[in-house]
Design an enzyme around this catalytic site. Structure first.
Site, short mmCIF file in Angstrom:
data_model
loop_
_atom_site.label_atom_id
_atom_site.label_comp_id
_atom_site.label_asym_id
_atom_site.label_seq_id
_atom_site.Cartn_x
_atom_site.Cartn_y
_atom_site.Cartn_z
N GLY A 13 79.24 11.30 -10.33
CA GLY A 13 80.19 12.20 -9.71
C GLY A 13 80.99 11.62 -8.56
O GLY A 13 81.33 12.35 -7.61
N ASN A 15 84.10 10.77 -8.83
CA ASN A 15 85.39 11.47 -8.91
C ASN A 15 85.27 12.90 -8.39
O ASN A 15 86.18 13.40 -7.72
CB ASN A 15 85.91 11.46 -10.35
CG ASN A 15 86.64 10.17 -10.66
OD1 ASN A 15 87.73 9.92 -10.15
ND2 ASN A 15 86.03 9.32 -11.47
N ARG A 66 77.70 22.18 -31.32
CA ARG A 66 78.77 22.10 -30.32
C ARG A 66 79.43 23.44 -30.08
O ARG A 66 79.80 23.78 -28.95
CB ARG A 66 79.84 21.09 -30.76
CG ARG A 66 79.38 19.67 -30.67
CD ARG A 66 80.50 18.67 -30.92
NE ARG A 66 79.91 17.35 -31.02
CZ ARG A 66 79.55 16.61 -29.98
NH1 ARG A 66 79.76 17.04 -28.75
NH2 ARG A 66 79.00 15.44 -30.15
N HIS A 110 90.46 9.22 -17.30
CA HIS A 110 89.93 8.20 -18.22
C HIS A 110 90.18 6.82 -17.61
O HIS A 110 91.29 6.54 -17.14
CB HIS A 110 90.63 8.31 -19.58
CG HIS A 110 90.12 7.33 -20.57
ND1 HIS A 110 88.92 7.50 -21.24
CD2 HIS A 110 90.62 6.14 -21.00
CE1 HIS A 110 88.71 6.46 -22.03
NE2 HIS A 110 89.72 5.62 -21.91
N GLU A 175 91.07 5.70 -9.29
CA GLU A 175 90.76 7.02 -9.85
C GLU A 175 90.60 8.04 -8.73
O GLU A 175 91.05 9.18 -8.83
CB GLU A 175 89.46 6.96 -10.66
CG GLU A 175 89.55 6.14 -11.92
CD GLU A 175 88.26 6.18 -12.73
OE1 GLU A 175 87.60 7.22 -12.81
OE2 GLU A 175 87.89 5.13 -13.31
C1 GRF Z 1 84.91 7.51 -14.42
O1 GRF Z 1 85.22 6.16 -14.62
C2 GRF Z 1 85.84 8.38 -15.21
O2 GRF Z 1 87.12 7.84 -15.34
C3 GRF Z 1 85.17 8.43 -16.54
O3 GRF Z 1 83.81 8.49 -16.27
C4 GRF Z 1 83.56 7.88 -15.01
C5 GRF Z 1 82.83 8.89 -14.17
O4 GRF Z 1 82.43 8.36 -12.95
N1 GRF Z 1 85.67 9.52 -17.34
P1 GRF Z 1 81.94 9.33 -11.79
O5 GRF Z 1 80.78 10.16 -12.35
O6 GRF Z 1 83.09 10.19 -11.39
O7 GRF Z 1 81.48 8.41 -10.71
#
Ligand code: GRF
Length: 202
Positions: A13, A15, A66, A110, A175
């Site tokens: 987490g 991000n 799903r 992504h 990111e």
């Molecule tokens: C990130 O690289 C994001 O782009 C991808 O998964 C990863 C998640 O990392 N979809 P975090 O859990 O946010 O550290």
């Protein structure tokens, strides 16, 4: 009124943390109202708890398929009166039915310059392809994986001595800037989608 946002995670987490940090600014147009993880052990859950954000674990192992998983997810989002959904390292494919319910209101980050290097191991894919620029993409989520109108991208150089680890770290730094900006633009209704192209109004 601030938009109510749910962040869906499966892992550490970072991000999510970037979004939490951005949302601390009183002028940020979104409030993080719910964090959902499909993994009980996701480190991001602690980040959410520390920030006082309600969390919910919806473990995929508890569901037969799903469709039933996504139905539960949808109910959780409705229950929390969520306006917008951010996928942030959520390692599950979503059904077309669920995606359509949130189309235009659900975004993903992504770690590649889409449409290159969809799927997993994006940094190794970039190294194997010998590209000189790598990066990350925020896009609207559509039923097809890692597709959907692109909202924003950031690029970084690939250095001669890069490994998967060093490249990932350089991309991740971008990111953490890109995702809060993209979410802010969505929350302020500044994104216009025409066909497959997104323009951001200032
Ligand atoms: C990130 O690289 C994001 O782009 C991808 O998964 C990863 C998640 O990392 N979809 P975090 O859990 O946010 O550290």
């Amino acid at each position: 009124m601030k938009k109510r946002v749910a962040v869906l995670i499966s892992g550490g987490g970072t991000n999510l943390q970037a979004l939490i940090n951005a949302a601390k600014d009183p002028s940020y147009p979104a409030s993080l109202s719910l964090v959902i993880s499909n993994q009980a052990a996701a480190g991001g859950l602690q980040r959410a708890e520390q920030a006082g954000i309600p969390t919910q674990i919806i473990a995929h192992i508890d569901f037969q398929d799903r469709a039933s998983y996504d139905a539960e997810l949808h109910q959780a989002l409705l229950g929390a009166q969520i306006d917008l959904v951010c996928l942030a390292g959520f390692m599950r494919l979503l059904t077309a039915d669920f995606v359509q319910k949130w189309e235009g209101r659900m975004i993903n980050i992504h770690p590649s310059l889409l449409p290159s290097f969809k799927g997993l191991n994006t940094h190794q894919q970039a190294l194997d392809a010998g590209v000189k620029l790598a990066g990350c993409t925020v896009h609207f989520v559509v039923p097809e994986m890692d597709a959907g109108p692109i909202i924003a991208q950031a690029s970084v150089p690939v250095l001669d001595d890069d490994t998967e680890r060093t490249l990932r770290a350089r991309v991740l730094e971008q990111e953490h800037k890109l995702y809060p900006e993209a979410l802010a633009a969505l929350a302020q209704d500044r994104l216009i989608i025409t066909q497959n192209r997104v323009t951001t109004q200032s």
